[in-house]
Enzyme design. Structure first.
Site, PDB file in Angstrom:
ATOM      1  N   ARG A  38       0.834  -1.197   0.000  1.00  0.00           N
ATOM      2  CA  ARG A  38       0.000   0.000   0.000  1.00  0.00           C
ATOM      3  C   ARG A  38       0.871   1.250   0.000  1.00  0.00           C
ATOM      4  O   ARG A  38       1.715   1.445   0.868  1.00  0.00           O
ATOM      5  CB  ARG A  38      -0.903   0.005   1.232  1.00  0.00           C
ATOM      6  CG  ARG A  38      -1.984   1.069   1.153  1.00  0.00           C
ATOM      7  CD  ARG A  38      -2.889   0.973   2.359  1.00  0.00           C
ATOM      8  NE  ARG A  38      -4.020   1.868   2.195  1.00  0.00           N
ATOM      9  CZ  ARG A  38      -4.834   2.198   3.174  1.00  0.00           C
ATOM     10  NH1 ARG A  38      -4.641   1.701   4.379  1.00  0.00           N
ATOM     11  NH2 ARG A  38      -5.851   3.007   2.964  1.00  0.00           N
ATOM     12  N   LEU A  84      -7.232  -1.588  19.204  1.00  0.00           N
ATOM     13  CA  LEU A  84      -7.859  -2.888  19.408  1.00  0.00           C
ATOM     14  C   LEU A  84      -7.050  -4.022  18.796  1.00  0.00           C
ATOM     15  O   LEU A  84      -7.032  -5.136  19.316  1.00  0.00           O
ATOM     16  CB  LEU A  84      -9.276  -2.876  18.820  1.00  0.00           C
ATOM     17  CG  LEU A  84     -10.227  -1.814  19.394  1.00  0.00           C
ATOM     18  CD1 LEU A  84     -11.586  -1.927  18.727  1.00  0.00           C
ATOM     19  CD2 LEU A  84     -10.357  -1.973  20.910  1.00  0.00           C
ATOM     20  N   GLN A  85      -6.400  -3.749  17.681  1.00  0.00           N
ATOM     21  CA  GLN A  85      -5.639  -4.785  16.982  1.00  0.00           C
ATOM     22  C   GLN A  85      -4.160  -4.415  16.986  1.00  0.00           C
ATOM     23  O   GLN A  85      -3.770  -3.394  16.431  1.00  0.00           O
ATOM     24  CB  GLN A  85      -6.124  -4.898  15.528  1.00  0.00           C
ATOM     25  CG  GLN A  85      -5.331  -5.891  14.701  1.00  0.00           C
ATOM     26  CD  GLN A  85      -5.573  -7.307  15.161  1.00  0.00           C
ATOM     27  OE1 GLN A  85      -6.668  -7.825  15.074  1.00  0.00           O
ATOM     28  NE2 GLN A  85      -4.531  -7.946  15.675  1.00  0.00           N
ATOM     29  N   GLY A  99       0.340  -3.660   9.615  1.00  0.00           N
ATOM     30  CA  GLY A  99      -0.331  -2.662  10.441  1.00  0.00           C
ATOM     31  C   GLY A  99       0.167  -1.243  10.240  1.00  0.00           C
ATOM     32  O   GLY A  99       0.132  -0.437  11.171  1.00  0.00           O
ATOM     33  N   GLU A 100       0.611  -0.918   9.019  1.00  0.00           N
ATOM     34  CA  GLU A 100       1.163   0.430   8.803  1.00  0.00           C
ATOM     35  C   GLU A 100       0.125   1.528   9.009  1.00  0.00           C
ATOM     36  O   GLU A 100       0.431   2.599   9.523  1.00  0.00           O
ATOM     37  CB  GLU A 100       1.768   0.551   7.390  1.00  0.00           C
ATOM     38  CG  GLU A 100       2.417   1.910   7.165  1.00  0.00           C
ATOM     39  CD  GLU A 100       3.420   1.919   6.041  1.00  0.00           C
ATOM     40  OE1 GLU A 100       3.828   3.030   5.657  1.00  0.00           O
ATOM     41  OE2 GLU A 100       3.800   0.845   5.551  1.00  0.00           O
ATOM     42  N   GLU A 123      -2.545  -9.063   4.757  1.00  0.00           N
ATOM     43  CA  GLU A 123      -3.350  -8.210   5.628  1.00  0.00           C
ATOM     44  C   GLU A 123      -4.108  -7.163   4.823  1.00  0.00           C
ATOM     45  O   GLU A 123      -5.292  -6.920   5.032  1.00  0.00           O
ATOM     46  CB  GLU A 123      -2.488  -7.507   6.676  1.00  0.00           C
ATOM     47  CG  GLU A 123      -3.370  -6.683   7.607  1.00  0.00           C
ATOM     48  CD  GLU A 123      -2.585  -5.828   8.581  1.00  0.00           C
ATOM     49  OE1 GLU A 123      -2.918  -5.864   9.766  1.00  0.00           O
ATOM     50  OE2 GLU A 123      -1.670  -5.129   8.135  1.00  0.00           O
ATOM     51  N   SER A 158     -10.232   7.449  16.844  1.00  0.00           N
ATOM     52  CA  SER A 158     -10.765   6.228  17.445  1.00  0.00           C
ATOM     53  C   SER A 158      -9.754   5.630  18.424  1.00  0.00           C
ATOM     54  O   SER A 158     -10.118   5.156  19.508  1.00  0.00           O
ATOM     55  CB  SER A 158     -11.095   5.206  16.351  1.00  0.00           C
ATOM     56  OG  SER A 158     -11.467   3.971  16.914  1.00  0.00           O
TER      57      SER A 158
END
Length: 280
Positions: free
Chosen positions: A47, A68-69, A85-86, A119, A61
Site C-alpha cells: 500500500r 484494538l488490533q 499494520g502500517e 493483511e 478512534s
C-alpha cells in the site's frame, strides 16, 4: 495442529486476521508495548497511498478506545521493522502516542512480504493499482496461475485478470486512478490505448465529467476511425493501363496489382534496351 500459517501458505488468506496471528503466535502474552520511534516501515508494504481523512478518523478512534488490533513487527538491528499494520502505526503517530501494542515475530523477507500483502487484501485497504500489484506479487511468490489464485482467495478469475490488466495502463493514468480522478470502470476501458490517447481521454473525463459509457463511445469512434483509415490505405490502387500499353508497344511484358507494376524480362538484352530508352 494447523497445517497452514500466515506467511507460510496462501491458504491463510482465507482466515480472519486474528486467527492468522494466532497461527504465528503461540501465546497471547506475546503482545508487548513498543516505542513508536523504534519501529520502521515494512519495505514490502504494497500500500502506497493513505487517505489522510481516514487516518485522522482512525487516530481519533485510537485516542478514544485504544488500539484494538496490535501491529506485527520483527526485531531489527536498531529496533523493530513493521510487518503488518502500517495504517495503525501511522494513525498512532498522528494521535501523538509514544508506544503501540505489538506482536513480535521471527520473520524473513518472504514472510514479511506475504504478511503485508495478505493483511491489506483481507482488509480491503488497497486501491485498484495496489491490489493489482498484490495479486501479481502473490502469483509470483507462489508460482501459481490466476486460476489457482482465484480458487484460493475466492475471487473470480475475471476480477483477478481485469485487476492485473490495470498495470498495462500508463503511469499517468494509474496515478489518476489512485487519486480517484477517474474510476476503475473508466480505467478498464482505457486499456489498449496508447499513452497519448489515454492522457487525452483522462483529461476529458476530468474536465467534462464523462461517464464510463461516454468513454466507451469515444473509444469505439477512435477504433472505427482507425479501421477506416487502415481500410483506405489497404484499398489504394493505381491505374497502370497507359504505362503497360506503352511497355507492350516496346516489346516488354508487365503486370500490375494495386500499387505495384512488375516488368518481366526475357534476357539481359531486354534490360539494356529498357535502360537505353531512359538515357535517350
Amino acid at each position: 495442529m494447523k497445517s497452514q500459517k500466515l506467511g507460510r501458505g496462501l491458504g491463510a488468506l482465507l482466515g480472519e486476521i486474528d486467527e492468522a496471528y494466532e497461527n504465528e503466535v503461540s501465546q497471547k502474552d506475546s503482545i508487548v508495548e513498543i516505542p513508536l520511534k523504534d519501529i520502521r516501515p515494512n519495505p514490502f508494504q504494497p500500500r502506497k497511498h493513505f487517505e489522510e481523512s481516514s487516518l485522522y478518523e482512525l487516530s481519533e478512534s485510537i485516542k478514544s478506545n485504544g488500539l484494538l488490533q496490535p501491529v506485527v513487527v520483527t526485531e531489527d538491528v536498531d529496533g523493530y521493522m513493521l510487518i503488518a499494520g502500517e495504517r495503525r502505526l501511522r494513525a498512532s503517530k498522528l494521535a501523538k502516542l509514544k508506544s503501540i501494542r505489538a506482536i513480535i515475530l521471527n520473520s524473513d523477507e518472504h514472510k514479511m512480504r506475504q504478511f503485508a500483502l495478505i493483511e491489506n487484501i483481507q482488509r480491503d485497504e488497497l486501491n485498484s493499482i495496489e491490489l493489482a500489484h498484490a495479486y501479481a506479487e502473490l502469483i509470483k511468490l507462489h508460482s501459481i496461475t490466476q486460476d489457482e489464485l482465484s480458487a484460493r482467495i475466492h475471487k473470480s478469475r475475471t476480477h483477478i485478470t481485469n485487476t492485473i490488466r490495470l498495470l498495462q495502463l500508463s503511469s499517468k493514468t494509474q496515478k489518476a486512478l489512485v487519486e480517484k480522478k477517474i474510476s476503475t470502470g473508466h480505467a478498464k476501458v482505457l486499456i489498449g490505448l496508447d499513452e497519448k490517447q489515454q492522457q487525452l481521454i483522462v483529461n476529458s473525463i476530468i474536465g467534462q465529467k464523462l461517464s464510463v459509457r461516454d468513454v466507451e463511445s469515444i473509444i469505439k469512434n477512435i477504433k472505427n476511425n482507425n479501421k477506416e483509415s487502415n481500410d483506405k490505405i489497404e484499398t489504394v490502387s493505381y491505374n497502370f493501363k497507359n504505362i503497360k500499353d506503352k511497355l507492350s508497344e516496346l516489346g516488354f511484358k508487365s503486370k500490375s496489382s494495386n500499387k505495384k507494376l512488375i516488368i518481366e524480362f526475357e534476357s539481359e538484352d531486354q534490360i539494356k534496351d529498357l535502360l537505353s530508352y531512359f538515357s535517350n
